[in-house]
Design a protein around this motif. Structure first.
Motif, PDB file in Angstrom:
ATOM      1  N   GLU A  90     -35.982 -14.255   4.738  1.00  0.00           N
ATOM      2  CA  GLU A  90     -36.645 -14.320   6.037  1.00  0.00           C
ATOM      3  C   GLU A  90     -36.803 -12.927   6.639  1.00  0.00           C
ATOM      4  O   GLU A  90     -37.850 -12.590   7.187  1.00  0.00           O
ATOM      5  N   ARG A  91     -35.765 -12.099   6.533  1.00  0.00           N
ATOM      6  CA  ARG A  91     -35.836 -10.719   7.045  1.00  0.00           C
ATOM      7  C   ARG A  91     -36.921  -9.919   6.328  1.00  0.00           C
ATOM      8  O   ARG A  91     -37.619  -9.121   6.941  1.00  0.00           O
ATOM      9  N   TYR A 125     -40.242 -22.327   1.379  1.00  0.00           N
ATOM     10  CA  TYR A 125     -40.957 -21.363   0.552  1.00  0.00           C
ATOM     11  C   TYR A 125     -41.483 -22.017  -0.718  1.00  0.00           C
ATOM     12  O   TYR A 125     -40.870 -22.937  -1.243  1.00  0.00           O
ATOM     13  N   PHE A 139     -39.689 -10.981   5.141  1.00  0.00           N
ATOM     14  CA  PHE A 139     -40.993 -11.369   5.663  1.00  0.00           C
ATOM     15  C   PHE A 139     -41.174 -10.934   7.112  1.00  0.00           C
ATOM     16  O   PHE A 139     -42.284 -10.610   7.518  1.00  0.00           O
ATOM     17  N   GLU A 140     -40.097 -10.888   7.880  1.00  0.00           N
ATOM     18  CA  GLU A 140     -40.183 -10.354   9.245  1.00  0.00           C
ATOM     19  C   GLU A 140     -40.576  -8.890   9.214  1.00  0.00           C
ATOM     20  O   GLU A 140     -41.410  -8.443   9.990  1.00  0.00           O
ATOM     21  N   ASP A 141     -39.977  -8.122   8.298  1.00  0.00           N
ATOM     22  CA  ASP A 141     -40.311  -6.703   8.152  1.00  0.00           C
ATOM     23  C   ASP A 141     -41.784  -6.534   7.829  1.00  0.00           C
ATOM     24  O   ASP A 141     -42.445  -5.654   8.364  1.00  0.00           O
ATOM     25  N   ARG A 142     -42.303  -7.381   6.977  1.00  0.00           N
ATOM     26  CA  ARG A 142     -43.729  -7.288   6.609  1.00  0.00           C
ATOM     27  C   ARG A 142     -44.603  -7.614   7.811  1.00  0.00           C
ATOM     28  O   ARG A 142     -45.598  -6.945   8.067  1.00  0.00           O
ATOM     29  N   ARG A 143     -44.243  -8.654   8.591  1.00  0.00           N
ATOM     30  CA  ARG A 143     -45.037  -9.021   9.771  1.00  0.00           C
ATOM     31  C   ARG A 143     -45.035  -7.889  10.794  1.00  0.00           C
ATOM     32  O   ARG A 143     -46.068  -7.561  11.357  1.00  0.00           O
ATOM     33  N   GLU A 144     -43.864  -7.299  11.023  1.00  0.00           N
ATOM     34  CA  GLU A 144     -43.767  -6.214  11.985  1.00  0.00           C
ATOM     35  C   GLU A 144     -44.568  -5.003  11.544  1.00  0.00           C
ATOM     36  O   GLU A 144     -45.191  -4.325  12.354  1.00  0.00           O
TER      37      GLU A 144
END
Length: 112
Positions: free
Chosen positions: A101-102, A14, A104-109
């Protein structure tokens, strides 16, 4: 502690801008787009909740994650910033990186 967190996030790939108080973070938030604001709640001059509120005004797409060592402060953060993740001290740096990381995963989803 800020130095260790900064190093852990840089090692995880990051880009990090690190400051030691909320009043130094505000001009950065006004100048650039940030994906995440990671802030301790208890800080001099401007607490993390006030910083998050300011962030919502100038950079509404920026996700917020708080760090705190105080349970009562954690409850206030959850009430005033319900979408922010609160990570309680003590924590392992590995856990912090996983929470980032979670986020950013939430944002991608959400964008799919």
């Amino acid at each position: 502690m800020r130095t260790y967190i900064e190093r852990a996030l840089i090692n995880a790939g990051y880009e990090v801008e690190s400051v030691d108080r909320g009043t130094e973070a505000v001009p950065l938030l006004e100048q650039d787009d940030f994906d995440l604001l990671l802030s301790d709640i208890v800080m001099p001059e401007m607490d993390g909740i006030e910083l998050a509120q300011r962030c919502a005004e100038v950079s509404p797409r920026t996700k917020v994650m708080f760090i705190t060592g105080f349970a009562a402060v954690s409850l206030r953060a959850s009430r005033e910033q319900p979408h922010a993740k609160v990570l309680s001290k003590p924590f392992h740096l590995r856990d912090l990186v996983l929470e980032v990381e979670r986020a950013f995963e939430d944002r991608r989803e959400a964008s799919l």
